[in-house]
Scaffold this active site. Structure first.
Site, PDB file in Angstrom:
ATOM      1  N   THR A 233       0.870  -1.182   0.000  1.00  0.00           N
ATOM      2  CA  THR A 233       0.000   0.000   0.000  1.00  0.00           C
ATOM      3  C   THR A 233       0.902   1.225   0.000  1.00  0.00           C
ATOM      4  O   THR A 233       1.608   1.484   0.985  1.00  0.00           O
ATOM      5  CB  THR A 233      -0.906   0.028   1.251  1.00  0.00           C
TER       6      THR A 233
ATOM      7  N   LYS B 263      -7.857   1.763  -3.162  1.00  0.00           N
ATOM      8  CA  LYS B 263      -7.584   1.331  -1.789  1.00  0.00           C
ATOM      9  C   LYS B 263      -7.685   2.513  -0.805  1.00  0.00           C
ATOM     10  O   LYS B 263      -8.340   2.415   0.229  1.00  0.00           O
ATOM     11  CB  LYS B 263      -6.183   0.703  -1.745  1.00  0.00           C
TER      12      LYS B 263
HETATM   13  P1  NAD Z   1       5.690  -5.868   7.509  1.00  0.00           P
HETATM   14  O1  NAD Z   1       6.464  -4.744   8.057  1.00  0.00           O
HETATM   15  O2  NAD Z   1       5.254  -6.981   8.417  1.00  0.00           O
HETATM   16  O3  NAD Z   1       6.511  -6.543   6.297  1.00  0.00           O
HETATM   17  C1  NAD Z   1       7.231  -5.831   5.355  1.00  0.00           C
HETATM   18  C2  NAD Z   1       8.471  -6.639   5.009  1.00  0.00           C
HETATM   19  O4  NAD Z   1       9.164  -5.991   3.936  1.00  0.00           O
HETATM   20  C3  NAD Z   1       9.459  -6.764   6.183  1.00  0.00           C
HETATM   21  O5  NAD Z   1       9.728  -8.133   6.422  1.00  0.00           O
HETATM   22  C4  NAD Z   1      10.700  -6.000   5.691  1.00  0.00           C
HETATM   23  O6  NAD Z   1      11.905  -6.548   6.152  1.00  0.00           O
HETATM   24  C5  NAD Z   1      10.550  -6.157   4.186  1.00  0.00           C
HETATM   25  N1  NAD Z   1      11.264  -5.160   3.398  1.00  0.00           N
HETATM   26  C6  NAD Z   1      11.254  -3.815   3.498  1.00  0.00           C
HETATM   27  N2  NAD Z   1      12.043  -3.246   2.555  1.00  0.00           N
HETATM   28  C7  NAD Z   1      12.564  -4.266   1.835  1.00  0.00           C
HETATM   29  C8  NAD Z   1      13.451  -4.345   0.735  1.00  0.00           C
HETATM   30  N3  NAD Z   1      13.965  -3.249   0.172  1.00  0.00           N
HETATM   31  N4  NAD Z   1      13.792  -5.569   0.264  1.00  0.00           N
HETATM   32  C9  NAD Z   1      13.272  -6.684   0.814  1.00  0.00           C
HETATM   33  N5  NAD Z   1      12.411  -6.684   1.876  1.00  0.00           N
HETATM   34  C10 NAD Z   1      12.067  -5.496   2.370  1.00  0.00           C
HETATM   35  O7  NAD Z   1       4.425  -5.205   6.786  1.00  0.00           O
HETATM   36  P2  NAD Z   1       3.056  -5.926   6.383  1.00  0.00           P
HETATM   37  O8  NAD Z   1       2.074  -5.811   7.497  1.00  0.00           O
HETATM   38  O9  NAD Z   1       3.346  -7.251   5.788  1.00  0.00           O
HETATM   39  O10 NAD Z   1       2.525  -4.897   5.260  1.00  0.00           O
HETATM   40  C11 NAD Z   1       3.079  -4.874   3.956  1.00  0.00           C
HETATM   41  C12 NAD Z   1       2.243  -3.925   3.102  1.00  0.00           C
HETATM   42  O11 NAD Z   1       0.886  -4.368   3.088  1.00  0.00           O
HETATM   43  C13 NAD Z   1       2.214  -2.491   3.647  1.00  0.00           C
HETATM   44  O12 NAD Z   1       2.263  -1.601   2.566  1.00  0.00           O
HETATM   45  C14 NAD Z   1       0.873  -2.422   4.368  1.00  0.00           C
HETATM   46  O13 NAD Z   1       0.353  -1.116   4.420  1.00  0.00           O
HETATM   47  C15 NAD Z   1       0.029  -3.321   3.497  1.00  0.00           C
HETATM   48  N6  NAD Z   1      -1.126  -3.919   4.187  1.00  0.00           N
HETATM   49  C16 NAD Z   1      -0.970  -4.491   5.402  1.00  0.00           C
HETATM   50  C17 NAD Z   1      -2.076  -5.047   6.034  1.00  0.00           C
HETATM   51  C18 NAD Z   1      -1.953  -5.717   7.384  1.00  0.00           C
HETATM   52  O14 NAD Z   1      -2.989  -6.020   7.991  1.00  0.00           O
HETATM   53  N7  NAD Z   1      -0.755  -5.969   7.883  1.00  0.00           N
HETATM   54  C19 NAD Z   1      -3.337  -5.013   5.402  1.00  0.00           C
HETATM   55  C20 NAD Z   1      -3.448  -4.455   4.134  1.00  0.00           C
HETATM   56  C21 NAD Z   1      -2.330  -3.905   3.542  1.00  0.00           C
END
Ligand code: NAD
Length: 296
Positions: free
Chosen positions: A96, A171
């Site tokens: 997102t 979204k």
């Molecule tokens: P998170 O922080 O748990 O996971 C993100 C991952 O990306 C981490 O493991 C981090 O190490 C990795 N990362 C960051 N930069 C990187 C790079 N350059 N190379 C490789 N890995 C990298 O976050 P999440 O909760 O999984 O959310 C991910 C996305 O989904 C966000 O944009 C969030 O807004 C969206 N989202 C989350 C939810 C939710 O309920 N968690 C719901 C809808 C949307």
């Protein structure tokens, strides 16, 4: 079987990658955290040591990272995906992020001859685990048609919302409405209580009348009327205040950039900022009721 690079295996990415593995796809996993990659390997993925090594021989790249700057650094530049991916690789960014970044990265990918979609999700970690996410997909018809079979494995509803960036646009518009309707649903109970209305009685009326909405009838912010709502579980998230705030900030940036008039979106952003800054960023977003009802 498709060979897929999956980059970003956090709370959302890991269960999404697991569903791809269960469906028989080959997943090459890369994350900045080795511990996270190890979890994907335990589920059957192949570990990659870098973004570039992750791209070897794959047909599709799926990324699921926190925010716009992460997506930019992943895709753009000498060491980025666009420069190093094989011909005809399809890019699916599920993060997102802000609409402007999604469009910038898509333009760079398209210029280099790649198909790319922005495909943010709704449905949270639960939806990622059960493979029932909703994907809002922005990109060309051709990119969408190529992405759909992969997204079908991870989601229940796959909606083509228009050209590049329109997945992110849909979204953040949806989540802005969610915040507004949650605040509205909360306010009726704060006022109702002051007027001597019983919560259940007010719920019975409003949830079957013209005021009804999802925030009220499915995710009611007061304890009692909807047993599954976080209000009955000490407002444990669910969908955290800080996650909602992130999306409201993206909506605000988009409104400022385009000159759209969204006063209630702006006010929602202020109220959720107040809730977060008072130390309640981890609470479910329906906890805004407690703030309005002067319990926080
Ligand atoms: P998170 O922080 O748990 O996971 C993100 C991952 O990306 C981490 O493991 C981090 O190490 C990795 N990362 C960051 N930069 C990187 C790079 N350059 N190379 C490789 N890995 C990298 O976050 P999440 O909760 O999984 O959310 C991910 C996305 O989904 C966000 O944009 C969030 O807004 C969206 N989202 C989350 C939810 C939710 O309920 N968690 C719901 C809808 C949307």
């Amino acid at each position: 079987m498709t060979k897929i690079a999956f980059i970003g295996l956090g709370n959302m990415g890991l269960p999404m990658a697991k569903n791809l593995l269960s469906a028989g796809h080959e997943v090459h996993a890369f994350d900045l955290s080795e511990e996270t990659v190890a979890k994907a390997v335990a589920a059957g993925a192949i570990a990659a040591k870098s973004v570039i090594s992750c791209l070897d021989d794959v047909e599709v790249v799926v990324s699921m990272v926190p925010a716009g700057p992460h997506v930019k650094s992943l895709y753009l530049g000498d060491k980025g995906i666009i420069e190093n991916a094989g011909k005809d690789t399809l890019f699916i960014d599920c993060s997102t992020i802000d609409v402007a970044t999604a469009r910038e990265v898509n333009t760079a990918a398209t210029k280099a001859g790649f198909d790319m979609v922005d495909a943010p999700v709704s449905g949270g970690v639960g939806g990622a685990e059960t493979g029932t996410l909703t994907f809002m997909v922005g990109g060309s018809e051709q990119a969408f048609n190529r992405a759909k079979p992969i997204l079908d494995v991870m989601g229940g509803r796959i909606i083509h919302t228009g050209g590049a960036g329109n997945g992110e646009a849909a979204k953040i518009c949806n989540n802005m409405l969610l915040a507004i309707s949650m605040i509205g649903s909360s306010e009726i109970f704060t006022l109702g209580r002051k007027l001597g209305l019983d919560d259940q009685v007010l719920f019975d009326v409003a949830s079957t009348s013209s005021g009804r909405c999802w925030s009220l009838d499915t995710y009611c912010p007061v304890p009692g009327p909807v047993p599954t709502s976080p209000a009955n579980n000490d407002y444990k998230a669910g969908f955290a205040v800080d996650m909602m705030l992130k999306d409201l900030r993206l909506a605000k940036v988009a409104a400022d950039d385009t000159g759209a008039n969204t006063p209630l979106g702006a006010l929602s952003e202020q109220l959720y900022t107040q809730l977060s800054e008072s130390g309640h960023g981890g609470l479910d977003f329906s906890g805004v009721f407690q703030m309005l009802d002067e319990k926080l």
